[in-house]
Design a protein around this motif. Structure first.
Motif, PDB file in Angstrom:
ATOM      1  N   ASP A  53     -13.546  32.168  47.705  1.00 47.15           N
ATOM      2  CA  ASP A  53     -13.482  32.074  46.249  1.00 47.15           C
ATOM      3  C   ASP A  53     -14.648  31.271  45.689  1.00 47.15           C
ATOM      4  O   ASP A  53     -15.062  30.251  46.266  1.00 47.15           O
ATOM      5  N   ALA A  72     -15.329  25.598  47.471  1.00 47.63           N
ATOM      6  CA  ALA A  72     -15.345  26.747  46.556  1.00 47.63           C
ATOM      7  C   ALA A  72     -15.350  26.288  45.104  1.00 47.63           C
ATOM      8  O   ALA A  72     -16.001  26.894  44.254  1.00 47.63           O
ATOM      9  N   ARG A  73     -14.617  25.193  44.804  1.00 48.54           N
ATOM     10  CA  ARG A  73     -14.562  24.713  43.428  1.00 48.54           C
ATOM     11  C   ARG A  73     -15.907  24.169  42.965  1.00 48.54           C
ATOM     12  O   ARG A  73     -16.168  24.048  41.769  1.00 48.54           O
ATOM     13  N   VAL A 133     -16.014  30.011  41.506  1.00 49.66           N
ATOM     14  CA  VAL A 133     -15.467  29.818  40.169  1.00 49.66           C
ATOM     15  C   VAL A 133     -16.375  30.512  39.164  1.00 49.66           C
ATOM     16  O   VAL A 133     -17.558  30.191  39.058  1.00 49.66           O
ATOM     17  N   ASP A 143     -10.927  31.287  39.705  1.00 46.25           N
ATOM     18  CA  ASP A 143     -11.285  31.540  41.094  1.00 46.25           C
ATOM     19  C   ASP A 143     -11.318  33.043  41.347  1.00 46.25           C
ATOM     20  O   ASP A 143     -10.394  33.760  40.954  1.00 46.25           O
ATOM     21  N   ASP A 175     -11.360  25.013  50.006  1.00 46.85           N
ATOM     22  CA  ASP A 175     -10.986  25.075  48.592  1.00 46.85           C
ATOM     23  C   ASP A 175     -11.852  24.143  47.754  1.00 46.85           C
ATOM     24  O   ASP A 175     -12.316  24.497  46.664  1.00 46.85           O
TER      25      ASP A 175
END
Length: 421
Positions: free
Chosen positions: A311, A123-124, A313, A318, A120
């Motif tokens: 995911d 992905a961010r 951004v 997302d 996570d």
């Protein structure tokens, strides 16, 4: 309800029109863009010319702007704009259209229920935004090389299947990419893909000839088939994936991807168009790190989107689906007359190239100096199959590069090879 498609540095978007184009003015369209796409009216430059997207100085923007040619009360229909038409939008890079990201995770009130994983967090960091400028100033095509490629896909293939090739040339001072010849590897084309059946031995000969000519591989070119699912996109997900792979493998920052397509003109006829792009730095990074889903041909997938395994951004949200236009950086196209001809038959097409073709070519060009007669990459590639790649090929290629006389021994050898057909 009618809609107008808006192409900007953020990709292709849609603006819904509450009234038909005949009763919607330029001023109305700007207000709708502000309300639906969050670009202030005062910051908008609209045009019907796609060159707006690569204009860098205010005078160019002003020249291309609709404001300089028509008034704000002009109806869209008077500009031949109807439901689904495309209008190009430019606005200053400091305008932030993104939606604020969700509030950060707070352990005080979540008790671990929304605990972030390492994936996570990674992905961010993968924020997909539109890259403003390419790493090259422009791409210039040798007229003969470009014509030879488009003539084949248009006249022989009728744009029924895709065709691809590697572009070779030089990277000049200032980052201008100059394409002087196109090598077409063995391949099988369908409406949806050009499957390259790459031959390492042949490509080694190509590289040897290119090196002798003082050239290198600088890009990838492919044609789009008229029957493929076009939709509202510039390149499909499969095309983006293939282009990203070629760019990533090249190691060349200025690498260019060119698209050749057939488009309907204002008179209802068809014109061949060239478009040039660089795959964005983020696109190449995502490919190298394995983020792309490779099963892009699955039924039901929107071809204008690229699927991610995790995911990323986009616009503060997302998602695992990215509009392909986010990965494309428009490159300005020029043309030039390079040092090579493109009249010799081209390899790996429907008709194989034999020594008979060499004899016919030499007979047809008897009036020219010998170095001019062999100044064709495709001819040199054929000769490379029969000559010493470490000695003869570089020597001949250097004669072509410098346009110096070909030693008599090489002339006799080439003529004897042609006569033996």
């Amino acid at each position: 309800m009618a809609m107008i498609r808006i192409r900007s540095r953020d990709g292709l978007e849609r603006v819904r029109l509450p009234n038909p184009p005949s009763s919607t003015t330029i001023s109305d369209l700007k207000s709708l863009i502000e309300s639906q796409l969050h670009v202030p009216v005062t910051c908008q430059t609209l045009s019907l010319n796609q060159n707006l997207l690569i204009a860098k100085i205010p005078s160019d923007l002003q020249t291309l702007s609709l404001d300089s040619s028509v008034g704000p009360t002009t109806p869209l229909s008077s500009l031949n704009l109807s439901n689904g038409s495309i209008v190009y939008l430019s606005y200053p890079p400091d305008i932030d259209r993104s939606v604020p990201a969700p509030a950060a995770f707070s352990p005080a009130n979540s008790f671990g229920r929304n605990k972030m994983t390492i994936d996570d967090l990674i992905a961010r960091q993968m924020r997909v935004t539109r890259q403003e400028s390419p790493h090259c100033d422009s791409v210039s095509f040798d007229r003969d090389a470009a014509h030879a490629f488009q003539h084949y896909v248009n006249d022989s293939l009728a744009f029924a299947v895709k065709r691809a090739g590697f572009m070779y040339g030089r990277i000049a001072d200032g980052g201008r990419v100059e394409v002087d010849f196109i090598y077409e590897p063995p391949q099988q084309g369908t409406e949806e893909q050009a499957l390259l059946l790459r031959d390492p031995d042949e490509e080694a000969l190509v590289e040897a000839v290119a090196l002798g000519l003082g050239m290198r591989r600088v890009g990838f070119i492919f044609s789009q088939a008229v029957g493929q699912d076009k939709g509202d996109y510039t390149m499909s997900g499969a095309e983006v994936l293939q282009a990203a792979e070629m760019h990533a493998q090249s190691g060349v920052q200025e690498w260019v991807t060119a698209v050749v397509k057939l488009e309907v003109n204002e008179d209802g006829g068809a014109d061949v168009h060239f478009e040039a792009f660089q795959m964005s730095d983020m696109c190449v990074r995502l490919f190298k790190e394995g983020w792309f889903e490779t099963e892009v041909g699955e039924e039901g997938l929107d071809p204008k989107l690229s699927r991610m395994k995790k995911d990323v951004v986009v616009g503060g949200k997302d998602t695992r689906e990215v509009d392909n236009d986010f990965f494309l950086v428009v490159v300005k196209i020029l043309d030039h007359q390079g040092p090579l001809s493109s009249t010799f038959p081209i390899e790996n097409r429907m008709t194989s190239v034999s020594m008979r073709a060499l004899k016919n070519h030499l007979d047809r060009t008897k009036h020219l100096p010998f170095v001019k007669r062999i100044s064709d990459f495709h001819l040199l590639l054929l000769l490379a199959r029969f000559l010493d790649v470490n000695a003869d090929v570089p020597a001949l290629a250097e004669c072509v590069q410098t346009q110096s006389p070909v030693p008599e021994g090489y002339q006799l050898l080439i003529e004897s090879l042609a006569s033996a057909s």
